[in-house]
Motif scaffolding. Sequence first.
Motif, short mmCIF file in Angstrom:
data_model
loop_
_atom_site.label_atom_id
_atom_site.label_comp_id
_atom_site.label_asym_id
_atom_site.label_seq_id
_atom_site.Cartn_x
_atom_site.Cartn_y
_atom_site.Cartn_z
N GLN A 81 -36.27 9.09 -2.35
CA GLN A 81 -36.05 9.42 -4.02
C GLN A 81 -36.83 10.98 -4.09
OE1 GLN A 81 -38.89 7.20 -6.10
NE2 GLN A 81 -37.91 7.43 -7.93
N LEU A 82 -35.97 11.61 -4.84
CA LEU A 82 -36.42 13.09 -5.12
C LEU A 82 -37.59 13.06 -6.06
CD1 LEU A 82 -35.80 16.09 -5.04
CD2 LEU A 82 -34.55 15.80 -7.17
N LEU A 83 -38.96 13.70 -5.71
CA LEU A 83 -39.87 13.78 -6.41
C LEU A 83 -39.70 15.15 -7.40
CD1 LEU A 83 -42.76 13.03 -4.10
CD2 LEU A 83 -42.07 11.63 -5.75
N LEU A 84 -39.39 16.09 -6.63
CA LEU A 84 -39.37 17.29 -7.40
C LEU A 84 -38.43 18.44 -6.57
CD1 LEU A 84 -41.68 19.03 -5.85
CD2 LEU A 84 -43.20 17.91 -7.43
N LYS A 85 -38.17 19.59 -7.35
CA LYS A 85 -37.62 20.53 -6.40
C LYS A 85 -37.94 21.84 -7.01
CE LYS A 85 -33.18 19.77 -9.46
NZ LYS A 85 -33.52 18.58 -10.17
N SER A 132 -40.34 4.95 0.47
CA SER A 132 -41.11 3.72 0.78
C SER A 132 -40.57 2.98 1.66
CB SER A 132 -41.02 3.04 -1.00
OG SER A 132 -41.84 3.76 -1.98
N PRO A 133 -41.30 2.20 2.34
CA PRO A 133 -40.89 1.26 3.46
C PRO A 133 -39.59 0.58 3.22
CG PRO A 133 -43.17 1.31 3.12
CD PRO A 133 -42.84 1.93 1.93
N SER A 187 -29.22 4.19 0.46
CA SER A 187 -30.19 3.59 0.79
C SER A 187 -30.56 3.40 2.45
CB SER A 187 -30.43 2.28 0.01
OG SER A 187 -29.37 1.48 0.31
N GLY A 188 -29.37 3.86 3.00
CA GLY A 188 -29.48 3.75 4.58
C GLY A 188 -29.22 2.45 5.32
N THR A 189 -28.69 2.76 6.53
CA THR A 189 -28.09 1.63 7.28
C THR A 189 -28.92 1.66 8.69
OG1 THR A 189 -25.93 1.87 6.48
CG2 THR A 189 -26.16 1.09 8.79
N SER A 200 -49.71 2.33 -4.96
CA SER A 200 -48.28 2.45 -4.92
C SER A 200 -47.53 3.69 -4.42
CB SER A 200 -47.73 2.16 -6.24
OG SER A 200 -48.04 3.12 -7.20
N ASP A 201 -48.69 4.73 -4.17
CA ASP A 201 -48.14 6.12 -3.68
C ASP A 201 -48.07 6.12 -2.18
OD1 ASP A 201 -49.98 7.60 -6.01
OD2 ASP A 201 -48.16 7.61 -6.22
N ALA A 202 -48.50 5.00 -1.56
CA ALA A 202 -48.49 4.66 -0.03
C ALA A 202 -46.98 4.75 0.32
CB ALA A 202 -49.23 3.48 0.34
#
Lengths: 113, 114
Positions: free
Chosen positions: A45-49, A39-40, B107-109, A84-86
Motif C-alpha cells: 500500500q502506498l503511504l506517500l511519494k 501488512s502480514p 495482493s500477491g501470489t 496497527s502500524d506493525a
Amino acid sequence: AQSVTQPDIHITVSEGASLELRCNYSYGATPYLFWYVQSPGQGLQLLLKYFSGDTLVQGIKGFEAEFKRSQSSFNLRKPSVHWSDAAEYFCADSNFGNEKLTFGTGTRLTIIP
Amino acid sequence: DVKVTQSSRYLVKRTGEKVFLECVQDMDHENMFWYRQDPGLGLRLIYFSYDVKMKEKGDIPEGYSVSREKKERFSLILESASTNQTSMYLCASILAAGGVSGYTFGSGTRLTVV
C-alpha cells in the motif's frame, strides 16, 4: 546502478512513541521516491511519494517523509505509532516516476505495548 | 480505483511443472511489472513491459518468461519450476505518463514449489 538502502532491518517501538525509518537513495538527478507499507500476508500500500516541490511530504495514516538531497535521504516519520502500524515498510525509487521501481530491502516494525 | 488482480492467492506446484501467474489491470495502464519478494531481499524486478508484446528483463529474469498479448494482462511463466522459485510474486502497473497516478500493486501470489 540505482540503489535504495534501508539500513534498519528491524525496529521495535513502544506504542505512542515516535518513529523514524531511514532510507537512502543513490540515483541523483531527479529521484521519484516512495514509501510503501505491507501488512502480514497483504500486498503493498502506498503511504506517500515525492516527485518535486515541498520536501516535506504528508501521507496516509499520519505518516510524513522528508526529502533531503544533500543527504540523499527520504526518511519516514510518525509522531505517535499505533499497534496497527506493525508491518514491513519499503522505500523505493523510480526513474521519471513511471519506470521500474527499485526497492530497499525493507524495515520490519514491531510495536510493543 | 485502479485494480490489479492476481488470479491466485496461493499456489503449490511440483518441481518441473510449467507455471503461469496471471495479472490483470482494469485502468488501461501501459506499464506492467513482475516482482518477487523474499525475506531480507526486498522486492526484485523479474520482467517488465511498456506495451503489448513488449518486454524487458529486470534484475533476475533467469528461469522466467513473460507474455503480454493484451494491454490489460501480463503473465509470468515459470518454464520448469524449481524449489528456489518458492516466493511471493507481486504484479504492478502504472500509466506510461507516470507521475501522480502512482503504481498499483496486486495482493500477491504466494507460490510454493515442492
